[in-house]
Design an enzyme around this catalytic site. Sequence first.
Site, PDB file in Angstrom:
ATOM      1  N   ARG A 127      42.281  36.733  44.902  1.00 18.37           N
ATOM      2  CA  ARG A 127      43.170  36.424  43.776  1.00 18.37           C
ATOM      3  C   ARG A 127      44.582  36.925  44.021  1.00 18.37           C
ATOM      4  O   ARG A 127      45.550  36.280  43.669  1.00 18.37           O
ATOM      5  CB  ARG A 127      42.605  37.065  42.509  1.00 18.37           C
ATOM      6  N   TYR A 128      44.684  38.113  44.589  1.00 15.30           N
ATOM      7  CA  TYR A 128      45.988  38.737  44.807  1.00 15.30           C
ATOM      8  C   TYR A 128      46.419  38.508  46.259  1.00 15.30           C
ATOM      9  O   TYR A 128      45.585  38.260  47.129  1.00 15.30           O
ATOM     10  CB  TYR A 128      45.886  40.238  44.537  1.00 15.30           C
ATOM     11  N   CYS A 144      24.784  46.851  32.784  1.00 16.93           N
ATOM     12  CA  CYS A 144      25.587  47.097  31.589  1.00 16.93           C
ATOM     13  C   CYS A 144      25.580  45.820  30.769  1.00 16.93           C
ATOM     14  O   CYS A 144      25.808  44.734  31.303  1.00 16.93           O
ATOM     15  CB  CYS A 144      27.020  47.436  31.982  1.00 16.93           C
ATOM     16  N   ARG A 149      30.467  40.453  35.307  1.00 13.24           N
ATOM     17  CA  ARG A 149      29.831  39.518  36.224  1.00 13.24           C
ATOM     18  C   ARG A 149      28.379  39.242  35.829  1.00 13.24           C
ATOM     19  O   ARG A 149      27.529  39.023  36.679  1.00 13.24           O
ATOM     20  CB  ARG A 149      29.928  40.065  37.649  1.00 13.24           C
ATOM     21  N   ASP A 309      36.119  42.188  28.648  1.00 13.62           N
ATOM     22  CA  ASP A 309      36.270  40.761  28.976  1.00 13.62           C
ATOM     23  C   ASP A 309      35.416  39.894  28.045  1.00 13.62           C
ATOM     24  O   ASP A 309      34.296  40.270  27.698  1.00 13.62           O
ATOM     25  CB  ASP A 309      35.818  40.510  30.422  1.00 13.62           C
ATOM     26  N   LYS A 353      44.989  41.368  36.451  1.00 12.87           N
ATOM     27  CA  LYS A 353      45.089  42.463  35.494  1.00 12.87           C
ATOM     28  C   LYS A 353      46.509  42.598  34.971  1.00 12.87           C
ATOM     29  O   LYS A 353      47.449  42.719  35.748  1.00 12.87           O
ATOM     30  CB  LYS A 353      44.651  43.767  36.170  1.00 12.87           C
TER      31      LYS A 353
HETATM   32  C1  LIG Z   1      40.637  44.177  40.096  1.00  7.68           C
HETATM   33  C2  LIG Z   1      40.658  43.268  41.241  1.00  7.68           C
HETATM   34  C3  LIG Z   1      41.230  43.667  42.453  1.00  7.68           C
HETATM   35  C4  LIG Z   1      41.858  45.033  42.653  1.00  7.68           C
HETATM   36  O1  LIG Z   1      42.972  45.178  41.836  1.00  7.68           O
HETATM   37  P1  LIG Z   1      43.843  46.521  41.884  1.00  7.68           P
HETATM   38  O2  LIG Z   1      44.775  46.402  40.726  1.00  7.68           O
HETATM   39  O3  LIG Z   1      44.518  46.540  43.212  1.00  7.68           O
HETATM   40  O4  LIG Z   1      42.890  47.657  41.730  1.00  7.68           O
HETATM   41  C5  LIG Z   1      41.234  42.778  43.487  1.00  7.68           C
HETATM   42  N1  LIG Z   1      40.700  41.540  43.359  1.00  7.68           N
HETATM   43  C6  LIG Z   1      40.158  41.120  42.201  1.00  7.68           C
HETATM   44  C7  LIG Z   1      39.618  39.748  42.116  1.00  7.68           C
HETATM   45  C8  LIG Z   1      40.109  41.971  41.104  1.00  7.68           C
HETATM   46  O5  LIG Z   1      39.542  41.559  39.974  1.00  7.68           O
END
Ligand SMILES: *Cc1c(COP(=O)(O)O)cnc(C)c1O
Length: 385
Positions: A127-128, A144, A149, A309, A353
């Site tokens: 994603r990032y 949980c 997920r 979520d 996030k």
């Molecule tokens: C939370 C998350 C991360 C890590 O995010 P950080 O803010 O770097 O801790 C990486 N990939 C996905 C898909 C996430 O949900």
Amino acid sequence: MPDDPLLPEEAEPPGATPAPFSHNKHLPDKFSYWHDWRWQMAHRIKTVEELSKFLFLTPSEIMALKESRLPMSITPYYARLLDPVNDRDPLRRTVVPTLKENTIHFGEEKDPLSEERDTPVEGLVHRYPDRVLLLATNGCATYCRYCTRSRLVGKEKRDTVKPTQWGKALDYIRAHREIRDVLVSGGDPLTLSDAKLGWLLQQIRQIPHVEIIRIGTKVPIVLPQRITPHLVKLLRRFHPLFMSIHVTHPRELTEEVSLALNRLADSGIPLGSQTVLLKNINDDVDTIKQLMQGLLKMRVRPYYLYQCDPILGSAHFRTPVSKGLEIIKGLRGFTSGYAVPHYVIDAPGGGGKIPLLPEYVVGREGNYLILRNYEGKTFVYPDYL
Ligand SMILES: *Cc1c(COP(=O)(O)O)cnc(C)c1O
């Protein structure tokens, strides 16, 4: 590739008499299977009958258990932390299903974070720009009820992420040189055997552009027995390795957990926490403050406080966002800055996030910025545009 470590025959030591559901003071530790994580895994509580040995169940809990979407599974260790009579006990509510899970509210979805859309190969979410989430397994030691997920986890018999599928995810990471951070989660990667986990971590560590590895886990909290000297010896081979620990309530911080976290910290693993804000469970300043301060004592730096979520059937767990902001406001300034986590919403639709902060900037007057401190007092700061 080693065999599946979690098969019951392997999990139960040969010739073992079943351990009692309580510590037996007369037995030295080495004879007590209670302290054996494989015994805990093999004896997880999954049915009404088994749970009735620990708790007086309500009719709602009994009915919910028979038809819940997400299966129940609780380690005997964690089951002993639950209040046997009070069905509003916060820890009990996080792991024992209720009929409220069957009510789907406005805005709830199976995959609210659209993780499927950001899945280029099975078991990997990208994603990032510079980091990925690797889903190493679908299994957890304890499920949980509010799991992000829940669409994936708990299907241990069928449809499980198998180590054979790690190959595709590893190939993807090898091919994408922009990935410098691999977050290994699931499910819970610490439910894997040392051999399998070691194999996976080694494969990741051998990729030259991967700078840091992180493990996302609740095992130190629900199965602290898993943090053996052998495991930490294994993990420290893959530094820099970080760990994000899912933790919900100060009552989870037991002596067993303290020992496990100290072992991890002593191995040089930077520890962070992740907490989901949950209605009637941990949604007040005092509870979160106690939790965060307790974690710091065990060398865990609070990292994220998540708005819950909107997964299917989770409305009874969700607080308004204003509650989360009120909690952050009640921490900042009143306790160590180290004890204040980032409050975030993981945006529906896959936005990632998003941080939320109480408003400390009141406004501007010419070259002065008007600020409010934690006590509500106003201050001005010379800020020339
Ligand atoms: C939370 C998350 C991360 C890590 O995010 P950080 O803010 O770097 O801790 C990486 N990939 C996905 C898909 C996430 O949900």
